[in-house]
Write a protein that holds these residues in place. Structure first.
Motif, short mmCIF file in Angstrom:
data_model
loop_
_atom_site.label_atom_id
_atom_site.label_comp_id
_atom_site.label_asym_id
_atom_site.label_seq_id
_atom_site.Cartn_x
_atom_site.Cartn_y
_atom_site.Cartn_z
N SER A 458 0.84 -1.20 0.00
CA SER A 458 0.00 0.00 0.00
C SER A 458 0.87 1.25 0.00
CB SER A 458 -0.90 0.01 1.23
OG SER A 458 -1.81 -1.06 1.21
N TRP A 459 0.41 2.28 -0.72
CA TRP A 459 1.11 3.56 -0.80
C TRP A 459 0.27 4.65 -0.15
CZ3 TRP A 459 5.83 4.57 -3.51
CH2 TRP A 459 6.40 3.42 -4.07
N ASN A 460 0.97 5.62 0.46
CA ASN A 460 0.33 6.75 1.11
C ASN A 460 0.92 8.05 0.59
OD1 ASN A 460 -1.09 4.97 3.08
ND2 ASN A 460 1.01 4.59 3.79
N GLN A 461 0.19 9.15 0.80
CA GLN A 461 0.68 10.46 0.39
C GLN A 461 1.27 11.15 1.61
OE1 GLN A 461 0.11 11.05 -2.98
NE2 GLN A 461 1.65 12.67 -2.86
N TYR A 462 2.61 11.28 1.64
CA TYR A 462 3.31 11.86 2.79
C TYR A 462 3.54 13.35 2.58
CZ TYR A 462 4.18 7.17 4.57
OH TYR A 462 4.03 5.90 5.06
N LEU A 463 3.28 14.13 3.61
CA LEU A 463 3.59 15.55 3.63
C LEU A 463 4.59 15.79 4.76
CD1 LEU A 463 2.19 17.29 1.47
CD2 LEU A 463 0.76 15.34 2.13
N ILE A 464 5.69 16.46 4.43
CA ILE A 464 6.80 16.66 5.36
C ILE A 464 7.12 18.14 5.40
CG2 ILE A 464 9.18 16.01 5.90
CD1 ILE A 464 8.77 13.63 3.91
N ILE A 465 7.37 18.69 6.59
CA ILE A 465 7.70 20.11 6.72
C ILE A 465 8.88 20.28 7.67
CG2 ILE A 465 6.07 20.53 8.61
CD1 ILE A 465 5.43 23.26 7.25
N SER A 466 9.74 21.24 7.37
CA SER A 466 10.86 21.59 8.24
C SER A 466 10.98 23.10 8.30
CB SER A 466 12.17 20.99 7.71
OG SER A 466 13.27 21.40 8.51
N THR A 467 11.25 23.61 9.49
CA THR A 467 11.45 25.05 9.66
C THR A 467 12.92 25.41 9.86
OG1 THR A 467 11.07 24.91 12.05
CG2 THR A 467 9.15 25.31 10.64
N ASP A 468 13.80 24.39 9.86
CA ASP A 468 15.23 24.66 10.05
C ASP A 468 16.08 23.80 9.11
OD1 ASP A 468 14.74 22.21 11.22
OD2 ASP A 468 15.94 22.60 13.02
N ALA A 469 15.66 23.75 7.85
CA ALA A 469 16.31 22.86 6.89
C ALA A 469 17.76 23.23 6.62
CB ALA A 469 15.53 22.85 5.57
N LEU A 470 18.17 24.46 6.93
CA LEU A 470 19.55 24.89 6.71
C LEU A 470 20.46 24.59 7.90
CD1 LEU A 470 18.87 28.38 5.09
CD2 LEU A 470 19.45 26.26 3.91
N SER A 471 19.91 24.07 8.97
CA SER A 471 20.71 23.83 10.17
C SER A 471 21.51 22.53 10.03
CB SER A 471 19.83 23.76 11.41
OG SER A 471 19.05 22.57 11.39
N ALA A 472 22.41 22.31 10.98
CA ALA A 472 23.26 21.11 10.94
C ALA A 472 22.47 19.85 11.23
CB ALA A 472 24.41 21.26 11.94
N ASP A 473 21.36 19.95 11.94
CA ASP A 473 20.57 18.78 12.30
C ASP A 473 19.09 19.14 12.25
OD1 ASP A 473 20.04 16.19 13.11
OD2 ASP A 473 20.27 16.64 15.25
N PRO A 474 18.54 19.33 11.06
CA PRO A 474 17.16 19.82 10.95
C PRO A 474 16.15 18.79 11.41
CG PRO A 474 18.02 19.20 8.80
CD PRO A 474 19.17 19.12 9.75
N LEU A 475 15.00 19.29 11.86
CA LEU A 475 13.89 18.45 12.27
C LEU A 475 12.84 18.46 11.16
CD1 LEU A 475 12.62 16.83 14.68
CD2 LEU A 475 11.36 18.94 15.21
N PHE A 476 12.32 17.28 10.84
CA PHE A 476 11.28 17.14 9.84
C PHE A 476 10.03 16.58 10.51
CE2 PHE A 476 15.34 16.82 7.72
CZ PHE A 476 15.18 17.62 6.59
N VAL A 477 8.91 17.25 10.31
CA VAL A 477 7.64 16.85 10.86
C VAL A 477 6.78 16.31 9.71
CG1 VAL A 477 5.59 17.60 12.13
CG2 VAL A 477 7.83 18.58 12.67
N TRP A 478 6.10 15.19 9.92
CA TRP A 478 5.38 14.56 8.82
C TRP A 478 4.01 14.04 9.24
CZ3 TRP A 478 3.72 9.49 8.97
CH2 TRP A 478 4.27 8.69 10.00
N THR A 479 3.16 13.85 8.26
CA THR A 479 1.90 13.14 8.40
C THR A 479 1.51 12.64 7.02
OG1 THR A 479 -0.34 13.28 9.33
CG2 THR A 479 0.41 15.16 8.06
N THR A 480 0.35 12.02 6.90
CA THR A 480 -0.13 11.58 5.59
C THR A 480 -1.45 12.25 5.29
OG1 THR A 480 -1.28 9.65 6.49
CG2 THR A 480 1.01 9.34 5.79
N ALA A 481 -1.74 12.39 3.99
CA ALA A 481 -2.99 13.00 3.56
C ALA A 481 -4.13 12.00 3.53
CB ALA A 481 -2.81 13.63 2.18
N ASN A 482 -3.83 10.73 3.69
CA ASN A 482 -4.82 9.66 3.72
C ASN A 482 -4.65 8.85 5.00
OD1 ASN A 482 -2.26 8.78 2.35
ND2 ASN A 482 -3.22 6.79 2.65
N ASP A 483 -5.63 8.05 5.32
CA ASP A 483 -5.52 7.14 6.46
C ASP A 483 -4.88 5.85 5.96
OD1 ASP A 483 -5.74 5.48 8.60
OD2 ASP A 483 -7.90 5.75 8.89
#
Length: 654
Positions: A458-483
């Protein structure tokens, strides 16, 4: 995307130069006749108001079956193939309670997750390259990333999306419902209620052969002017229509581009770069680029899309001895920075590259983004943030799992960071990741992915966001658009490259209204979904961020209430009024006319009001009497972001 005009090449054929003959795929054996009854149904927590379609007819168009494809040969042509079954599409309003947004019960079916993303440095000779370890969950204490996911009511292959400054969204919906049902046709769908519902806005313009058939759909919304461009690939070139009234009416632009493309066009508007300045009232330049097989090349319009000329420079060579031989002309989607510099990405002979032009496409500089993480297809995607940092995402072929990687450049694409693997924890395969950006270091990614193996994965649609992508150790927050538990978007294989009814790419953009992201997807599952019951063209899906980290430092940007220019005895009086100015440092005013653009104010006009509004006045004493001018107002943020916010004209003497 639609009916093949040229062959594609497998990796072996790319190296040897032996191209596959073009062919159609599939045998349409039945044509559905729909009997509609209005109803409503609840499916796995999704409340869907729709037209229930039932009953299959036995009408059988005669379509000759295609020869069986050779083993190991992939038809990679960007044009949509003829489907085995083609259903007529109807426009109906649809409202769907999202599976992962805060619904009426206040529950989130799909939780927010976070990870750091492991670096993928090049090998240290003589040691071979070792792919990074799988990403693991990281702590995250911020607001959950929530989405509103809505079916638009029409099938949509390769959906692109654009958003105006007041939050109206537009999606391309292309499927096989042209006369006869053989070729595809594009309609533009619009949402004016923040992705709650979608309606068709682009219709029949009464123009010869206009939108009866289409080869590739594309929509672009100019984030500075809100002009909506619909650009369809035709057999003879690009057909442009545009709208300045939110899609209520459209104007026909150039029906044929200055150079006949083959497929996979990309369209953007960008800041003028002298000596190429606007002709007429439209303040930005318009570009389209396309794969011509032998190369990748662009055309430019100085009048908002009414006429085009080729830019003159070839962005990529189809046969490139420096890059490795036969590379083809397929490329990704064009982006630009605040100065009008152009960036065209490409999977070039199996590696991610970018072509850069600082002179409106007249000349190009080609840069390899990474040489130790090759990609199996052409689709590298780029985004530029408010500080003109450039980001690239692509999937690799080294691990044979097609995992997504991110790299960035802080010097306009000339050098790139060590790539970082950005698959959410548990995801072991992805396809065509795409990216958008906001303020400096803030990015969002839209990517189909799977956590499973096997033929029915099964495949899902992942959405990922980061507010510090230029940092040495960025954090990525994610969820899916489907269940993922009840509503996958696909079953079975999905690429690399073309993915069934999704075809070749999805899209994601940053809203110029509030910094939230909007994304487009294509759901190929229907009913009891298996790998053998996939929809040949997926259902169009709109995805809107409703909560979580923001792509803007402050969610409230400057809002302009009015901007006016009028002649006086002193020159041209310029006056504007704002409704909100949070995060705004000041303003620039630019004058265009007589073939050149100049800044009126030598020093920044400082913002006055913070979260409130204020009034401003400036006199252009250098304006020549009798000359027609266009004035443009640009806001400058505290983070360096520059954005055009309004324009006004003064007439010349008759």
């Amino acid at each position: 995307m639609f009916e093949p005009l040229h062959p594609k090449v497998t990796p072996h054929e790319r190296e040897t130069g032996a191209f596959v003959a073009p062919r159609k795929v599939g045998d349409m054996t039945r044509f559905p006749l729909w009997r509609a009854a209005v109803g409503a149904v609840a499916v796995t927590g999704i409340v869907l108001a729709f037209v229930v379609a039932g009953g299959w007819g036995s009408e059988t168009p005669r379509v000759a079956p295609a020869p069986a494809p050779r083993l190991g040969a992939e038809v990679e042509d960007e044009h949509l193939q003829l489907p085995e079954q083609t259903a007529p599409s109807f426009a109906w309003p649809i409202s769907m309670l999202p599976t992962n947004a805060r619904g009426a019960a206040g529950q989130a079916v799909v939780p927010t997750g976070a990870f750091r993303g492991n670096l993928a440095p090049p090998p240290t000779p003589p040691n071979p390259w070792v792919p990074p370890a799988a990403n693991t969950a990281a702590a995250y204490g911020g607001p959950p990333l929530t989405l509103l996911t809505t079916y638009i009511g029409r099938e949509a292959a390769e959906p692109t999306i654009g958003v105006t400054r007041d939050g109206k969204a537009f999606i391309t919906a292309g499927t096989f419902d042209s006369p006869g049902g053989v070729a595809a046709r594009t309609l533009i769908y619009r949402s004016v209620d923040a992705n709650v519902s979608w309606q068709q806005t682009q219709g029949n313009f009464g123009l010869p052969n206009e939108f009866n058939e289409s080869l590739d759909p594309y929509v672009w919304v100019d984030p500075q002017t809100d002009r909506i461009y619909s650009a369809d690939l035709a057999a003879v070139g690009i057909r442009f229509v545009f709208s300045d009234d939110d899609g209520d009416t459209f104007t026909l632009g150039s029906p044929v581009g200055a150079d006949v493309p083959v497929d996979h066009q990309t369209v953007i508007t960008a800041e003028p770069v002298p000596p190429f300045t606007p002709v007429g009232a439209y303040p930005n330049l318009l570009y389209f680029c396309s794969n011509r097989v032998a190369d990748s090349m662009c055309s430019r319009s100085l009048d908002g899309g009414l006429t085009f000329t080729t830019t003159g420079g070839v962005a990529f060579l189809g046969v490139d001895p420096i890059a490795g031989g036969v590379c083809g002309g397929l490329h990704g989607h064009l982006v630009s920075d605040s100065t009008g510099r152009l960036f065209l990405p490409k999977g070039h002979c199996g590696d991610p590259w970018v072509a850069i032009s600082a002179d409106s496409g007249t000349t190009w500089t080609r840069v390899k983004i990474a040489d130790h993480i090759p990609l199996p297809h052409h689709e590298v995607t780029l985004a530029v943030d408010a500080a003109d940092n450039v980001y690239a995402v692509w999937q690799d072929s080294t691990t044979a799992k097609n995992l997504p990687y991110l790299s960035y450049s802080t010097d306009s694409g000339l050098t790139w960071s060590t790539p970082r693997m950005i698959a959410p924890p548990g995801v072991i395969e992805t396809n065509f990741p795409t990216i958008t950006a906001g303020h400096a270091g803030r990015i969002a990614i839209n990517v189909p992915g799977t956590t499973e193996t096997g033929g029915e994965r099964s495949w899902n649609q992942y959405l990922i966001i980061s507010t510090d992508a230029l940092s040495a150790d960025p954090l990525f927050v994610w969820t899916t658009a489907n269940d993922p538990a009840t509503n996958p978007i696909r079953k079975g294989p999905c690429g690399p490259g073309r993915c069934g009814g999704m075809f070749d790419f999805v899209d994601i953009v940053t809203s110029p209204q509030n910094g939230e992201f909007w994304a487009a997807a294509s759901d190929t599952c229907a009913g009891t979904c298996t790998s053998t019951t996939q929809k040949r063209v997926g259902d169009g899906v709109g995805i809107k961020q409703t909560g979580g980290p923001s792509l803007w430092v402050t969610p409230t940007a400057v809002r302009i209430a009015s901007f006016a220019a009028r002649r006086t005895g002193r020159g041209v009086d310029l006056a504007w009024r704002t409704e909100a100015e949070a995060g705004t440092l000041g303003f620039e005013v630019w004058r265009s006319g007589a073939g050149r653009a100049v800044r009126v104010n030598s020093a920044l006009v400082p913002a006055k009001a913070g979260a409130g509004g204020a009034s401003y006045r400036l006199v252009d004493r250098a304006a020549r009497p009798g000359m027609a001018y266009t004035y443009r107002l640009r806001a400058v943020g505290h983070d360096g972001k520059r954005a055009w916010r309004a324009s006004a004209r003064v007439r010349g003497s008759r």
